[in-house]
Scaffold this motif. Structure first.
Motif, PDB file in Angstrom:
ATOM      1  N   GLN A 524      56.791  60.497  45.399  1.00  0.00           N
ATOM      2  CA  GLN A 524      56.981  61.235  46.649  1.00  0.00           C
ATOM      3  C   GLN A 524      55.657  61.807  47.149  1.00  0.00           C
ATOM      4  O   GLN A 524      55.350  61.747  48.342  1.00  0.00           O
ATOM      5  CB  GLN A 524      57.989  62.373  46.442  1.00  0.00           C
ATOM      6  CG  GLN A 524      59.375  62.083  46.947  1.00  0.00           C
ATOM      7  CD  GLN A 524      60.223  63.344  47.076  1.00  0.00           C
ATOM      8  OE1 GLN A 524      59.879  64.418  46.578  1.00  0.00           O
ATOM      9  NE2 GLN A 524      61.358  63.208  47.738  1.00  0.00           N
ATOM     10  N   LEU A 525      54.882  62.350  46.237  1.00  0.00           N
ATOM     11  CA  LEU A 525      53.588  62.927  46.617  1.00  0.00           C
ATOM     12  C   LEU A 525      52.662  61.862  47.196  1.00  0.00           C
ATOM     13  O   LEU A 525      51.979  62.090  48.208  1.00  0.00           O
ATOM     14  CB  LEU A 525      52.932  63.598  45.403  1.00  0.00           C
ATOM     15  CG  LEU A 525      53.507  64.944  44.987  1.00  0.00           C
ATOM     16  CD1 LEU A 525      52.854  65.418  43.688  1.00  0.00           C
ATOM     17  CD2 LEU A 525      53.307  65.992  46.079  1.00  0.00           C
ATOM     18  N   GLN A 526      52.632  60.685  46.554  1.00  0.00           N
ATOM     19  CA  GLN A 526      51.773  59.614  47.067  1.00  0.00           C
ATOM     20  C   GLN A 526      52.214  59.197  48.466  1.00  0.00           C
ATOM     21  O   GLN A 526      51.388  58.994  49.361  1.00  0.00           O
ATOM     22  CB  GLN A 526      51.794  58.402  46.144  1.00  0.00           C
ATOM     23  CG  GLN A 526      50.875  57.281  46.630  1.00  0.00           C
ATOM     24  CD  GLN A 526      50.896  56.057  45.736  1.00  0.00           C
ATOM     25  OE1 GLN A 526      51.525  56.066  44.696  1.00  0.00           O
ATOM     26  NE2 GLN A 526      50.220  55.004  46.147  1.00  0.00           N
ATOM     27  N   THR A 527      53.519  59.085  48.656  1.00  0.00           N
ATOM     28  CA  THR A 527      54.036  58.685  49.963  1.00  0.00           C
ATOM     29  C   THR A 527      53.695  59.718  51.028  1.00  0.00           C
ATOM     30  O   THR A 527      53.295  59.371  52.144  1.00  0.00           O
ATOM     31  CB  THR A 527      55.566  58.488  49.896  1.00  0.00           C
ATOM     32  OG1 THR A 527      55.873  57.582  48.837  1.00  0.00           O
ATOM     33  CG2 THR A 527      56.091  57.920  51.195  1.00  0.00           C
ATOM     34  N   LYS A 528      53.856  60.999  50.700  1.00  0.00           N
ATOM     35  CA  LYS A 528      53.528  62.062  51.657  1.00  0.00           C
ATOM     36  C   LYS A 528      52.041  62.045  51.998  1.00  0.00           C
ATOM     37  O   LYS A 528      51.651  62.259  53.154  1.00  0.00           O
ATOM     38  CB  LYS A 528      53.905  63.431  51.077  1.00  0.00           C
ATOM     39  CG  LYS A 528      55.398  63.631  50.842  1.00  0.00           C
ATOM     40  CD  LYS A 528      56.197  63.577  52.132  1.00  0.00           C
ATOM     41  CE  LYS A 528      57.667  63.879  51.889  1.00  0.00           C
ATOM     42  NZ  LYS A 528      58.477  63.740  53.127  1.00  0.00           N
TER      43      LYS A 528
END
Length: 746
Positions: A524-528
């Protein structure tokens, strides 16, 4: 019911009696006897059907059995492209030699410069054709003992890659067909050292570039010494190029990467680079421990970053260029197909559920297709060298893909090359017109040139102001990106979000589920991070366009529409975008250039993106931005996830509010690793890259502008001689070449 197992064995399984006997642990004589009589014991029928996943109805004697076999690669498909490409390149090479010969015979510096310009134009088209019609590259990745080298040896029908049950290969091995070997290399294998990043295969025919890194040349046995953990020179080498005479290498190249999870961080970093140059990625995970340990993390990183081949311009299936193989499949209950299918089903379900929806939304921006769980499952296959049956589906799928690619490459490549040739031709026609107008309107042109030189100081000041505004815009986007991502980070790590993930995925208070939770949050962090950079990279496009508009207005000769058409044309936007193509980076400026239709496709191809992906990306700014940031944060997040997962085992959780305890532990673990700072460093790096791109592109723009003025001055000086008509003839030579090329391309 009368059945015929012999017919099914021979026509469908393509297996000998001995092979079936080995799989089912039966005596060969017993099977031969039953086949001869045409009568089989119920026990044998049940074992045969269960092991090979066969419906007993398919064994009826009167049933017409449809053959299912691996189709042979029709190499003529790629041979057609090779012949087509070589014919174009041969003509261009002949033209370059002819122009070079005329240049050597010329004494006038004025005309020599035009011959040089002709040669550069021809070389530019030559390079475009070479980059466009290159074979796809298949990257083999996976944990260190997954059997990557074994897979390559099997597919290439050559026992060249070192194999072992312990971690073996420590360098990236690029494998190409022997006919692709440049003339300055003589041996089967070339060992390279000294590169900090992946070797640029597009420079393979650049003798100066390659020889800077050569450690030694020889046969494939050198791989044991320089490329394995058992070798005594493994620390010296980083890459190797292996040339083999294999049928499959006529249609693709292979790259065998160091295995993940060896404990060597340099191996992991090198393996993570697969998505940067690969057209197809094959990930291996051993079947009897399928998707164990950190497999999921490595797969997610590669899957999230790999440029898709499918896009709105073709009909390829979702994730068509991504394979996940359960290797060594024969070790699972003697290769029982029912058991293996269950393993693949569960693996696909687990992978799909552990990838946040935001990842698939990103893919949808690139492809116009939302990935479903069935799409993931369709990319899971079994593989083993011990059973034709267990590898047949994978081989058939891969071979069919390799047969589809040439048709798409030819169709899209012809259009891109025709456009590139047409643009060069149009530029030459404008030059001819400019020379004609200079000869017939000398006084007007001279007056305008003098005015342009006189007002150069004012122009420079205007450009400097526009330049500063553009750099200021870079900083503003950087600060906005940082601010937004800080908010996104807090949102992802919040108690509300983490507990929502736990409830949505039905995670329990057990180690395996906690590892999945950490993995989910990391992704999720990478996508954000990627979404944030993509958003501001797209907003930055308005700043770039404003700068180019101001740059155009600052040129004095452009202020008078009656006279501007008689000078050598200067296309600010094309020059600026072309400068980006030569840079080895991918910041926000590259994303802007990539969205420019056919020119954008060329820029992406020049940066190593496959033609099919480039065509799909260049159709829109959002897709270009999404693709441009696809790899950002991957390696960092991968390291974060692995370290956090390892820390799960020591977390103390109380039975009451265990979910809140998990939230606290995750935040504590991420703070300890400095996760936020590491991800913010990716933001800083992206905009620093953008700043350097802007600086280099503006320098190239100014250099090109001054060359334009110098050429105008040279034309004016040559007006009273016979050299301008001769220059027109030289330019016309290239126009004629491009006319001939356009006929061949069509």
């Amino acid at each position: 019911m009368l059945i015929d197992i012999k017919k099914y064995r021979e026509e469908t399984l393509k297996m000998s009696v001995e092979e079936v006997a080995e799989h089912l642990e039966y005596d060969v004589e017993d099977i031969v006897y039953m086949e001869k009589l045409g009568v089989y014991s119920n026990e044998f029928i049940q074992e045969f059907c269960g092991y090979f996943g066969v419906n007993p109805l398919d064994l009826k004697k009167d049933k017409s059995i449809k053959k299912k076999e691996v189709k042979n690669l029709e190499l003529n498909d790629w041979q057609e492209i090779k012949d087509y490409r070589d014919a174009l390149l041969e003509q261009l090479q002949s033209n370059i030699k002819e122009v070079s010969k005329l240049k050597r015979q010329e004494s006038s510096e004025f005309l020599i410069n035009q011959y040089k310009a002709n040669i550069e134009s021809l070389k530019k088209v030559h390079n475009t054709i070479t980059l466009t019609f290159r074979k796809p590259t298949i990257a083999i990745v996976g944990m260190s003992d997954a059997g990557k080298s074994t897979l390559i040896n099997h597919l290439l029908n050559a026992d060249k890659m070192p194999t072992s049950w312990t971690p073996t290969t420590t360098i990236s091995v690029i494998i190409k067909h022997i006919n692709d070997r440049p003339t300055f290399l003589q041996e089967e294998l070339v060992i390279l050292g000294g590169q900090k990043s992946f070797f640029k295969v597009e420079n393979l025919h650049n003798e100066t570039y390659v020889k800077k890194f050569i450690l030694i040349e020889g046969d494939s046995s050198l791989l044991h010494e320089y490329g394995t953990r058992q070798g005594n020179k493994m620390d010296e080498a980083t890459h190797a190029i292996l040339y083999l005479d294999s049928e499959l290498l006529k249609v693709c190249d292979f790259v065998d990467l160091p295995g993940f999870g060896t404990g060597e961080s340099k191996d992991d970093k090198l393996a993570q680079q697969s998505y940067k140059f690969a057209d197809i990625v094959i990930y291996l995970s051993v079947a009897n421990g399928f998707l164990r340990g950190n497999d999921i993390e490595f797969i997610k990183t590669s899957l999230q970053s790999l440029q898709p081949l499918e896009n709105p311009t073709n009909n390829l299936a979702s994730l068509r260029n991504f394979y996940i193989l359960a290797s060594q499949s024969h070790t699972v209950n003697r290769g029982n197909r029912a058991d293996l299918q269950m393993i693949l089903d569960k693996g696909a379900e687990r992978l799909y559920n552990e990838i946040p929806p935001e990842v698939w939304e990103q893919k949808e921006q690139l492809t116009n297709r939302f990935v479903e769980e069935t799409d993931i499952r369709n990319r899971f296959f079994t593989f083993t060298t011990d059973s034709k049956l267990l590898r047949r589906d994978f081989e058939e799928d891969l071979y069919n893909l390799l047969k589809e690619i040439p048709k798409l490459v030819l169709e899209k490549g012809q259009k891109m090359i025709a456009n590139a040739v047409y643009l060069e031709r149009e530029n030459l026609l404008k030059q001819l017109n400019a020379i004609h107008e200079t000869m017939t309107k000398y006084e007007e042109t001279m007056g305008k040139y003098i005015k342009t030189k006189t007002e150069e100081g004012a122009r420079v000041q205007k450009v400097l102001l526009s330049r500063e505004r553009l750099f200021k815009a870079v900083k503003e986007k950087e600060l906005a990106s940082i601010q937004q991502f800080k908010g996104e980070y807090q949102s992802v790590l919040s108690e509300i979000n983490i507990i929502e993930i736990i409830d949505k995925n039905n995670y329990k208070k057990k180690k395996a589920d906690l590892e999945r939770l950490v993995s989910y949050i990391s992704t999720q962090l990478q996508t954000k991070l990627q979404d944030t950079l993509s958003y501001y990279a797209k907003k930055f496009q308005a700043d770039i366009n404003q700068f180019l508009e101001e740059y155009d207005k600052a040129i004095p000769i452009n202020s008078d529409t009656e006279i501007s058409n008689i000078v050598i044309p200067f296309n600010t936007k094309a020059v600026f975008a072309g400068a980006v193509a030569g840079l080895g980076t991918f910041g926000a400026l590259s994303i802007w250039a990539a969205s420019m239709g056919n020119l954008g496709a060329y820029i992406l191809v020049a940066k190593g993106v496959s033609l099919l992906s480039a065509v799909g990306i260049s159709v829109g700014g959002t897709a270009a931005a999404t693709a441009g940031v696809a790899a950002i944060g991957g390696p960092v997040v991968l390291g974060i996830a692995i370290a956090a997962i390892l820390g799960v085992g020591v977390w103390k959780l109380f039975s009451g509010g265990w979910k809140k305890d998990i939230v606290k532990n995750i935040n504590k673990q991420f703070d300890k690793q400095g996760v936020k700072d590491k991800l913010l460093e990716e933001v800083y790096s992206f905009w620093k890259t953008t700043e350097n791109e802007v600086k280099n592109a503006i320098e190239e723009l100014e250099s090109s502008y001054h060359k334009t003025l110098e050429e105008l001055e040279a034309n004016l000086d040559a007006t009273n001689s016979n050299e301008l008509p001769e220059k027109k003839e030289i330019i016309q030579m290239n126009i004629n070449v491009y006319d001939q090329l356009l006929v061949k391309i069509d």
